[in-house]
Design a protein around this motif. Structure first.
Motif, PDB file in Angstrom:
ATOM      1  N   GLY A 238       0.770  -1.231   0.000  1.00  0.00           N
ATOM      2  CA  GLY A 238       0.000   0.000   0.000  1.00  0.00           C
ATOM      3  C   GLY A 238       0.800   1.280   0.000  1.00  0.00           C
ATOM      4  O   GLY A 238       0.289   2.310   0.426  1.00  0.00           O
ATOM      5  N   GLN A 239       2.031   1.264  -0.435  1.00  0.00           N
ATOM      6  CA  GLN A 239       2.791   2.509  -0.470  1.00  0.00           C
ATOM      7  C   GLN A 239       2.456   3.296  -1.731  1.00  0.00           C
ATOM      8  O   GLN A 239       2.796   2.901  -2.837  1.00  0.00           O
ATOM      9  CB  GLN A 239       4.300   2.256  -0.414  1.00  0.00           C
ATOM     10  CG  GLN A 239       5.079   3.573  -0.347  1.00  0.00           C
ATOM     11  CD  GLN A 239       6.564   3.361  -0.288  1.00  0.00           C
ATOM     12  OE1 GLN A 239       7.026   2.231  -0.299  1.00  0.00           O
ATOM     13  NE2 GLN A 239       7.307   4.450  -0.213  1.00  0.00           N
ATOM     14  N   PHE A 240       1.815   4.426  -1.555  1.00  0.00           N
ATOM     15  CA  PHE A 240       1.405   5.260  -2.677  1.00  0.00           C
ATOM     16  C   PHE A 240       2.624   5.952  -3.283  1.00  0.00           C
ATOM     17  O   PHE A 240       3.464   6.510  -2.585  1.00  0.00           O
ATOM     18  CB  PHE A 240       0.405   6.313  -2.186  1.00  0.00           C
ATOM     19  CG  PHE A 240      -0.051   7.263  -3.257  1.00  0.00           C
ATOM     20  CD1 PHE A 240      -0.973   6.856  -4.214  1.00  0.00           C
ATOM     21  CD2 PHE A 240       0.464   8.547  -3.327  1.00  0.00           C
ATOM     22  CE1 PHE A 240      -1.397   7.718  -5.206  1.00  0.00           C
ATOM     23  CE2 PHE A 240       0.055   9.414  -4.319  1.00  0.00           C
ATOM     24  CZ  PHE A 240      -0.885   9.001  -5.253  1.00  0.00           C
ATOM     25  N   GLY A 241       2.747   5.895  -4.608  1.00  0.00           N
ATOM     26  CA  GLY A 241       3.803   6.636  -5.294  1.00  0.00           C
ATOM     27  C   GLY A 241       5.174   5.978  -5.287  1.00  0.00           C
ATOM     28  O   GLY A 241       6.169   6.618  -5.639  1.00  0.00           O
ATOM     29  N   PHE A 242       5.237   4.705  -4.908  1.00  0.00           N
ATOM     30  CA  PHE A 242       6.551   4.042  -4.826  1.00  0.00           C
ATOM     31  C   PHE A 242       7.241   3.991  -6.187  1.00  0.00           C
ATOM     32  O   PHE A 242       8.421   4.333  -6.310  1.00  0.00           O
ATOM     33  CB  PHE A 242       6.370   2.628  -4.264  1.00  0.00           C
ATOM     34  CG  PHE A 242       7.639   1.813  -4.232  1.00  0.00           C
ATOM     35  CD1 PHE A 242       8.725   2.227  -3.487  1.00  0.00           C
ATOM     36  CD2 PHE A 242       7.741   0.631  -4.966  1.00  0.00           C
ATOM     37  CE1 PHE A 242       9.901   1.480  -3.461  1.00  0.00           C
ATOM     38  CE2 PHE A 242       8.901  -0.114  -4.952  1.00  0.00           C
ATOM     39  CZ  PHE A 242       9.987   0.314  -4.191  1.00  0.00           C
ATOM     40  N   LEU A 243       6.508   3.582  -7.229  1.00  0.00           N
ATOM     41  CA  LEU A 243       7.101   3.500  -8.560  1.00  0.00           C
ATOM     42  C   LEU A 243       7.590   4.871  -9.018  1.00  0.00           C
ATOM     43  O   LEU A 243       8.681   5.002  -9.586  1.00  0.00           O
ATOM     44  CB  LEU A 243       6.089   2.941  -9.568  1.00  0.00           C
ATOM     45  CG  LEU A 243       5.634   1.498  -9.382  1.00  0.00           C
ATOM     46  CD1 LEU A 243       4.633   1.129 -10.472  1.00  0.00           C
ATOM     47  CD2 LEU A 243       6.803   0.548  -9.413  1.00  0.00           C
ATOM     48  N   ALA A 244       6.779   5.898  -8.763  1.00  0.00           N
ATOM     49  CA  ALA A 244       7.159   7.253  -9.182  1.00  0.00           C
ATOM     50  C   ALA A 244       8.444   7.692  -8.497  1.00  0.00           C
ATOM     51  O   ALA A 244       9.316   8.311  -9.119  1.00  0.00           O
ATOM     52  CB  ALA A 244       6.029   8.226  -8.866  1.00  0.00           C
ATOM     53  N   LYS A 245       8.585   7.392  -7.219  1.00  0.00           N
ATOM     54  CA  LYS A 245       9.795   7.782  -6.482  1.00  0.00           C
ATOM     55  C   LYS A 245      11.027   7.073  -7.030  1.00  0.00           C
ATOM     56  O   LYS A 245      12.088   7.683  -7.177  1.00  0.00           O
ATOM     57  CB  LYS A 245       9.621   7.445  -4.996  1.00  0.00           C
ATOM     58  CG  LYS A 245       8.608   8.326  -4.285  1.00  0.00           C
ATOM     59  CD  LYS A 245       8.443   7.903  -2.843  1.00  0.00           C
ATOM     60  CE  LYS A 245       7.375   8.749  -2.141  1.00  0.00           C
ATOM     61  NZ  LYS A 245       7.161   8.303  -0.740  1.00  0.00           N
ATOM     62  N   VAL A 246      10.877   5.788  -7.331  1.00  0.00           N
ATOM     63  CA  VAL A 246      12.021   5.027  -7.859  1.00  0.00           C
ATOM     64  C   VAL A 246      12.489   5.612  -9.189  1.00  0.00           C
ATOM     65  O   VAL A 246      13.687   5.868  -9.394  1.00  0.00           O
ATOM     66  CB  VAL A 246      11.651   3.537  -8.023  1.00  0.00           C
ATOM     67  CG1 VAL A 246      12.722   2.796  -8.827  1.00  0.00           C
ATOM     68  CG2 VAL A 246      11.477   2.886  -6.666  1.00  0.00           C
TER      69      VAL A 246
END
Length: 354
Positions: A238-246
């Protein structure tokens, strides 16, 4: 003589400053193309074939200022068309144009287009002039089913689509520049790859489309010395925005990603080290990217891997997978990552292996 004097002055300046910038490097390496085209044009005129030499940066090749890997800007096409058409009307001689060179639109300095940029130069001129066909002459009979240095019985692929050719080039086939198909595809101009040492060979014809009914697997490409990263979120579900941060980290560091396999909390990627020149710099870059990623994730670095790219018919992907995994199992190769391309016209599968 003028070019040699110019080169001598440049080398004296580099020696005096004891510094070689990317801008100076592009200027320096441009002399090979500039002088070889002058020699070739002179030879053609000597044997009775009327020719004239043209430096790409003087006939309208306008690029970004990314020295060493510049991109051709849209303004190039009308500029080249105007110059070459005008020269042809005044003096109908064969233009001998330098490959892989341009002029930065801000700096006005000489730029280079990167590895294989001469192919891109050819297709750019073809699109600018609206030619019926572009021919690219190499030292092989065309685009092959695989690397002949690995498998000597590799065969010529008679027909390819632009998309197939671009994928093959990007993932390791050395025959074509990864970006060289773009101008030809945009201009809908077929590209024929021929062999300078075997001109009678029909070569490979690359066009917008082809009959795929009997096609299963078109070609296999190997890219070695690949680095893989397994990245798992430290917060798990449930971590929102994980892909974007990577991917923002990759963007900030200027790291190019080849293949990607994802889930909600984990990402596996392979990295493209082609823009980094030395092993020392590659390791520094990898240490830096791992350090940044570890702020948000657990990171596992895997080096000395390989990508096997299978280019084939999207309607027969299950058959390709079945045969590929049968071979890999038989020879004891463990598959560590799979990434399937999104093309609707052909199928590709990238397998990172130990």
């Amino acid at each position: 003589a003028a070019k040699l004097d110019e080169l001598e002055q440049l080398l004296k300046g580099v020696a005096m400053m004891k510094e070689l910038t990317l801008r100076s490097t592009d200027y320096l390496v441009s002399f090979g193309e500039c002088m070889s085209t002058r020699v070739f044009a002179a030879y053609l005129n000597q044997i009775g074939v009327k020719a004239r030499q043209c430096d790409a940066f003087d006939i309208g090749f306008i690029t970004t200022d990314d020295f060493g890997n510049a991109e051709i800007l849209e303004a190039t096409y009308p500029a080249v068309a105007k110059r070459l058409h005008g020269d042809w009307i005044r003096d109908p001689a064969i233009p001998i144009v330098t490959g892989f060179l341009g002029k930065g639109w801000k700096s006005g300095a000489v730029t280079t287009l990167g590895r294989g940029g001469s192919d891109l130069t050819a297709t750019t001129i073809g699109k600018a002039l609206g030619l019926r066909e572009i021919q690219v002459w190499k030292d092989v009979d065309g685009v092959l089913t695989c690397d002949p240095n690995i498998y000597p019985n590799a065969r010529t692929v008679p027909y390819l689509t632009f998309d197939e050719a671009a994928e093959l080039a990007y993932f390791g086939a050395q025959v074509l520049h990864p970006q060289s198909m773009r101008p030809a595809r945009e201009g809908d101009i077929p590209v024929r790859v021929k062999n300078s040492y075997n001109p009678k060979a029909p070569g490979t014809l690359i066009a917008k489309g082809r009959d795929m009914d009997k096609v299963v697997l078109t070609s296999i490409v190997l890219k070695s010395n690949v680095t893989m990263l397994d990245i798992v979120s430290t917060r798990m579900l449930g971590q929102f925005g994980f892909l974007a941060k990577v991917f923002s980290i990759f963007e900030d560091l200027g790291i190019s990603v080849d293949c990607v396999a994802t889930s909600e909390v984990s990402i596996s990627v392979s990295l493209d080290p082609s823009k980094i020149w030395s092993r020392e710099l590659i390791q520094q870059e990898l240490d830096h990217v791992v350090e940044e990623l570890e702020k948000i994730a657990f990171v596992h670095l895997l080096q000395q891997r390989a990508i096997v790219s299978l280019i084939g018919n999207v309607r027969k992907s299950s058959l390709i997978l079945e045969k590929a995994f049968h071979v890999l199992r038989r020879i004891g190769v463990n598959v560590q990552m799979i990434s399937q391309g999104a093309s609707k016209h052909f199928w590709r599968d990238f397998v990172a292996i130990a």
